[in-house]
Design a protein around this motif. Structure first.
Motif, mmCIF file in Angstrom:
data_model
loop_
_atom_site.group_PDB
_atom_site.id
_atom_site.type_symbol
_atom_site.label_atom_id
_atom_site.label_comp_id
_atom_site.label_asym_id
_atom_site.label_seq_id
_atom_site.Cartn_x
_atom_site.Cartn_y
_atom_site.Cartn_z
ATOM 1 N N SER A 23 0.831 -1.210 0.000
ATOM 2 C CA SER A 23 0.000 0.000 0.000
ATOM 3 C C SER A 23 0.865 1.259 0.000
ATOM 4 O O SER A 23 0.345 2.375 -0.125
ATOM 5 C CB SER A 23 -0.913 0.019 1.240
ATOM 6 O OG SER A 23 -1.727 -1.123 1.274
ATOM 7 N N ASP A 24 2.176 1.076 0.137
ATOM 8 C CA ASP A 24 3.121 2.195 0.177
ATOM 9 C C ASP A 24 3.324 2.738 -1.240
ATOM 10 O O ASP A 24 3.678 1.987 -2.163
ATOM 11 C CB ASP A 24 4.460 1.691 0.731
ATOM 12 C CG ASP A 24 5.450 2.827 0.970
ATOM 13 O OD1 ASP A 24 5.422 3.802 0.200
ATOM 14 O OD2 ASP A 24 6.256 2.731 1.902
ATOM 15 N N PRO A 25 3.112 4.037 -1.456
ATOM 16 C CA PRO A 25 3.271 4.636 -2.801
ATOM 17 C C PRO A 25 4.644 4.392 -3.421
ATOM 18 O O PRO A 25 4.754 4.209 -4.635
ATOM 19 C CB PRO A 25 3.047 6.135 -2.544
ATOM 20 C CG PRO A 25 2.196 6.176 -1.312
ATOM 21 C CD PRO A 25 2.638 5.025 -0.476
ATOM 22 N N GLU A 26 5.692 4.369 -2.591
ATOM 23 C CA GLU A 26 7.037 4.133 -3.118
ATOM 24 C C GLU A 26 7.167 2.718 -3.674
ATOM 25 O O GLU A 26 7.805 2.497 -4.703
ATOM 26 C CB GLU A 26 8.083 4.361 -2.019
ATOM 27 C CG GLU A 26 8.273 5.828 -1.647
ATOM 28 C CD GLU A 26 9.421 6.014 -0.660
ATOM 29 O OE1 GLU A 26 10.215 5.061 -0.492
ATOM 30 O OE2 GLU A 26 9.522 7.107 -0.074
ATOM 31 N N VAL A 27 6.570 1.758 -2.978
ATOM 32 C CA VAL A 27 6.598 0.361 -3.440
ATOM 33 C C VAL A 27 5.757 0.214 -4.705
ATOM 34 O O VAL A 27 6.151 -0.458 -5.665
ATOM 35 C CB VAL A 27 6.095 -0.601 -2.341
ATOM 36 C CG1 VAL A 27 5.974 -2.024 -2.883
ATOM 37 C CG2 VAL A 27 7.040 -0.576 -1.144
ATOM 38 N N ILE A 28 4.593 0.846 -4.734
ATOM 39 C CA ILE A 28 3.709 0.784 -5.902
ATOM 40 C C ILE A 28 4.417 1.329 -7.141
ATOM 41 O O ILE A 28 4.255 0.819 -8.252
ATOM 42 C CB ILE A 28 2.393 1.554 -5.633
ATOM 43 C CG1 ILE A 28 1.586 0.854 -4.524
ATOM 44 C CG2 ILE A 28 1.549 1.669 -6.906
ATOM 45 C CD1 ILE A 28 0.389 1.640 -4.035
ATOM 46 N N ALA A 29 5.237 2.347 -6.943
ATOM 47 C CA ALA A 29 5.962 2.963 -8.060
ATOM 48 C C ALA A 29 7.064 2.049 -8.609
ATOM 49 O O ALA A 29 7.460 2.170 -9.767
ATOM 50 C CB ALA A 29 6.572 4.298 -7.620
ATOM 51 N N ASP A 30 7.543 1.123 -7.764
ATOM 52 C CA ASP A 30 8.583 0.172 -8.188
ATOM 53 C C ASP A 30 7.882 -1.119 -8.632
ATOM 54 O O ASP A 30 7.606 -2.005 -7.823
ATOM 55 C CB ASP A 30 9.533 -0.103 -7.019
ATOM 56 C CG ASP A 30 10.732 -0.966 -7.405
ATOM 57 O OD1 ASP A 30 10.643 -1.683 -8.431
ATOM 58 O OD2 ASP A 30 11.741 -0.949 -6.678
ATOM 59 N N THR A 31 7.600 -1.208 -9.926
ATOM 60 C CA THR A 31 6.776 -2.307 -10.454
ATOM 61 C C THR A 31 7.320 -3.683 -10.082
ATOM 62 O O THR A 31 6.568 -4.571 -9.652
ATOM 63 C CB THR A 31 6.664 -2.209 -11.995
ATOM 64 O OG1 THR A 31 6.184 -0.910 -12.325
ATOM 65 C CG2 THR A 31 5.710 -3.263 -12.535
#
Length: 362
Positions: A23-31
């Motif tokens: 749910s972390d935006p930084e993780v979501i950005a790292d496909t």
């Protein structure tokens, strides 16, 4: 069960952590990272759901037992509570068994597609015909599972069988089910060429290897010798003008793969490399398995292709899997791709043996 509860609680803790991470935006950005963590979360989901259901059942069971201890005046209510305790106790036992299986070490190859090699072995033409029958059986089973079958290479005989046929089977968890097919398959029947009506025994061998990606096995290019040559067989003038066929030799193991199925050398190189990687991985994995089996014999067998795993008796419409002593009088249905009963029994037997080993180690 205390040790199992500790393991399950750690699984729940990791599951909760993963849900926060994805749910972390930084993780979501790292496909790539997001996909890796999402897969791990999905793998743990069923175990967590079973554990939470177990906790709910256990709490209800404790509440019902406490109610009985407090003496219920209503006889109908008392009967109902006793019935519920009986039902919950049964549920609890099933969930405990289910969770033990879920905690068993997972085969890292279970999710993978496979490369399957079927060879006609003892019995000459009859062995090659049986290899063709096995190819048909696995193709029909794959269709029932919603998998895709692609023929990578084949060497046909004059009677319509196969000296060898190599398949790629892709789909959901293919290796987890077909890995048990590794070994020698024996057929007992009257060959079509037999005029006296005598039953002959022939064999075909099946090799099942997980499809390997670059991350799974790294083969040094210096360890591979590549020879190119002109294809043989149908193809007209194209064959006479270009050297499109490829032969790859893995020098450390001596494994050889030849490919001439495609029109271009590049396509044959790609196919040959895919099979070579699978065979080299299988070679080293088998060495590790042999070492493991020297210490502890598995109930499912070593998986060695020289080991006779199953007999198909046509006169009696009977199939026997020798590793688990299972006999089914429905050979016609099994050859039509209805393999679920055999494969499910092998999975259960494998799990039982692993649970036994886990208990002994503890």
């Amino acid at each position: 069960m205390d040790e199992i509860f500790d393991k399950l609680q750690s699984v729940v803790d990791r599951y909760d952590e993963l849900n926060e991470l994805i749910s972390d935006p930084e993780v979501i950005a790292d496909t790539q990272k997001f996909m890796k963590l999402s897969k791990e979360e999905a793998d743990l989901r069923d175990t967590v759901a079973a554990f939470k259901k177990y906790q709910k059942v256990n709490k209800q069971l404790d509440d019902d037992k406490e109610m009985l201890r407090e003496k219920i005046d209503d006889s109908d209510l008392e009967t109902m509570v006793k019935d519920e305790i009986s039902s919950l106790t049964e549920q609890k036992k099933k969930l405990e068994d289910q969770m033990k299986v879920m905690l068993l070490p997972k085969d890292p190859n279970d999710e993978k597609n496979i490369i399957m090699e079927i060879h006609g072995a003892a019995g000459g033409d009859e062995g090659s015909l049986f290899a063709a029958d096995l190819f048909s059986m696995y193709s029909k089973y794959a269709e029932r599972q919603g998998w895709k079958v692609q023929i990578i290479d084949k060497n046909e005989t004059e009677v319509g069988g196969f000296k060898e046929i190599v398949l790629m089977i892709t789909g959901d968890k293919v290796y987890s089910k077909l890995k048990y097919e590794n070994g020698a398959h024996r057929v007992q029947r009257v060959p079509v060429t037999e005029s006296a009506g005598r039953v002959h025994t022939s064999t075909a061998t099946v090799g099942v290897m997980p499809e390997e990606e670059d991350v799974d096995i790294d083969i040094d290019p210096k360890d591979i010798r590549v020879d190119v040559y002109r294809s043989s067989g149908a193809g007209g003038q194209h064959i006479n003008k270009t050297s499109s066929a490829v032969r790859m030799t893995h020098l450390p193991t001596g494994i050889v793969v030849a490919m001439q199925d495609e029109r271009s050398q590049q396509q044959n190189r790609q196919k040959a490399m895919k099979i070579l990687k699978a065979r080299v991985y299988d070679y080293y994995a088998q060495q590790e398995q042999d070492q493991y089996n020297a210490e502890r014999k598995s109930a499912i067998g070593t998986g060695d292709r020289s080991e006779r795993i199953r007999t198909y008796n046509y006169p009696q419409n009977r199939v026997t899997d020798h590793r688990i002593g299972l006999t089914l009088n429905k050979l016609d249905r099994i050859m039509n791709g209805e393999l679920d009963e055999i494969i499910d029994a092998l999975i259960v037997s494998d799990q039982a043996k692993k649970l036994e080993n886990l208990t002994n180690e503890e």
